[in-house]
Design an enzyme around this catalytic site. Structure first.
Site, PDB file in Angstrom:
ATOM      1  N   CYS A   1     122.841  86.863  39.422  1.00 23.10           N
ATOM      2  CA  CYS A   1     123.046  86.423  39.968  1.00 23.10           C
ATOM      3  C   CYS A   1     122.629  86.054  41.795  1.00 23.10           C
ATOM      4  O   CYS A   1     122.950  84.733  41.729  1.00 23.10           O
ATOM      5  CB  CYS A   1     122.847  88.730  40.676  1.00 23.10           C
ATOM      6  SG  CYS A   1     121.250  88.680  40.757  1.00 23.10           S
TER       7      CYS A   1
ATOM      8  N   ASN B   1     119.402  87.830  42.973  1.00 17.96           N
ATOM      9  CA  ASN B   1     118.333  88.345  41.762  1.00 17.96           C
ATOM     10  C   ASN B   1     117.445  88.931  42.364  1.00 17.96           C
ATOM     11  O   ASN B   1     116.119  88.888  42.080  1.00 17.96           O
ATOM     12  CB  ASN B   1     117.675  87.167  41.495  1.00 17.96           C
ATOM     13  CG  ASN B   1     116.533  87.277  39.881  1.00 17.96           C
ATOM     14  OD1 ASN B   1     115.045  86.469  39.974  1.00 17.96           O
ATOM     15  ND2 ASN B   1     117.230  88.378  39.111  1.00 17.96           N
TER      16      ASN B   1
ATOM     17  N   CYS C   1     118.918  92.930  43.037  1.00 15.22           N
ATOM     18  CA  CYS C   1     120.215  93.621  42.615  1.00 15.22           C
ATOM     19  C   CYS C   1     120.410  94.073  41.205  1.00 15.22           C
ATOM     20  O   CYS C   1     119.939  95.008  39.812  1.00 15.22           O
ATOM     21  CB  CYS C   1     121.476  94.523  43.082  1.00 15.22           C
ATOM     22  SG  CYS C   1     120.269  94.080  45.311  1.00 15.22           S
ATOM     23  N   ARG C   2     121.490  93.111  41.072  1.00 16.46           N
ATOM     24  CA  ARG C   2     122.491  92.636  39.522  1.00 16.46           C
ATOM     25  C   ARG C   2     121.711  92.672  38.991  1.00 16.46           C
ATOM     26  O   ARG C   2     121.474  93.314  37.077  1.00 16.46           O
ATOM     27  CB  ARG C   2     123.217  92.880  39.382  1.00 16.46           C
ATOM     28  CG  ARG C   2     124.515  93.927  40.576  1.00 16.46           C
ATOM     29  CD  ARG C   2     125.973  92.440  41.408  1.00 16.46           C
ATOM     30  NE  ARG C   2     125.271  91.134  41.591  1.00 16.46           N
ATOM     31  CZ  ARG C   2     126.312  90.477  42.645  1.00 16.46           C
ATOM     32  NH1 ARG C   2     127.482  90.469  41.869  1.00 16.46           N
ATOM     33  NH2 ARG C   2     125.925  89.494  42.860  1.00 16.46           N
ATOM     34  N   SER C   3     121.310  91.073  38.635  1.00 16.66           N
ATOM     35  CA  SER C   3     120.820  90.451  37.266  1.00 16.66           C
ATOM     36  C   SER C   3     118.958  91.225  36.769  1.00 16.66           C
ATOM     37  O   SER C   3     118.886  91.076  35.789  1.00 16.66           O
ATOM     38  CB  SER C   3     120.250  89.074  37.700  1.00 16.66           C
ATOM     39  OG  SER C   3     119.467  89.298  39.087  1.00 16.66           O
TER      40      SER C   3
ATOM     41  N   ASP D   1     127.992  93.983  44.281  1.00 17.47           N
ATOM     42  CA  ASP D   1     127.473  93.652  44.492  1.00 17.47           C
ATOM     43  C   ASP D   1     126.806  94.955  45.540  1.00 17.47           C
ATOM     44  O   ASP D   1     127.933  94.616  46.023  1.00 17.47           O
ATOM     45  CB  ASP D   1     127.719  92.062  45.241  1.00 17.47           C
ATOM     46  CG  ASP D   1     125.660  92.162  45.564  1.00 17.47           C
ATOM     47  OD1 ASP D   1     124.513  93.126  46.043  1.00 17.47           O
ATOM     48  OD2 ASP D   1     125.283  91.080  46.406  1.00 17.47           O
TER      49      ASP D   1
END
Length: 155
Positions: A9, A12, A14-16, A123
């Site tokens: 993401c 690195n 939140c999402r990943s 995001d």
């Protein structure tokens, strides 16, 4: 030698990290290695966002040991699969690819949930906690599908 999967993401945090924790929890650890990175260098060496940590913990996952790092062109040689969270991440990763084989490793992660639609994982960074809950649910669902496919392909 384990099959290596990278989640990418922007920062690195939140999402990943959520995608890394989720997919790793659904795969046999002796056959698969899951990592994550960001296209930006904003959070190198830092833990995931506290809201990602909280939503993971609420769902029985511990992602506190993860540390942010930046995606580099070396990752193309290191990883078998590279899953990106959105079209901007996709473009940034593809820009670093030196070969068609490198480009072939990169895929939008939600294409496992919405085939061929190139849907972005939103995001949640600038939003509220419920955005993290929504992202967790999306990633959990797509990682379940992805894990099944990976286990079938690499028994």
């Amino acid at each position: 030698m384990p099959v290596k999967i990278l989640m990418v993401c922007l920062g690195n945090i939140c999402r990943s990290p959520l995608a890394e924790g989720l997919l790793a929890s659904k795969l046999p650890q002796d056959k698969f290695l899951v990592d994550s990175a960001g296209t930006g260098n904003y959070h190198v060496g830092k833990q995931p966002d506290q809201r990602s940590i909280l939503v993971a913990q609420k769902n029985g996952l511990d992602i506190t040991q993860q540390k942010g790092r930046q995606f580099t062109s070396r990752d193309f040689d290191e990883f078998d699969y590279i899953f990106v969270m959105d079209s901007s991440n996709y473009d940034n990763v593809i820009d670093l690819a030196k070969t068609e084989a490198h480009k072939a490793k990169v895929e939008m992660i939600l294409n496992h949930l919405f085939p061929g639609e190139n849907v972005d994982v939103p995001d949640p960074y600038y939003g509220l906690q419920n955005g993290f809950d929504m992202v967790y649910e999306m990633l959990d669902e797509t990682c379940s599908i992805l894990a099944k496919k990976l286990i079938e392909k690499h028994p």
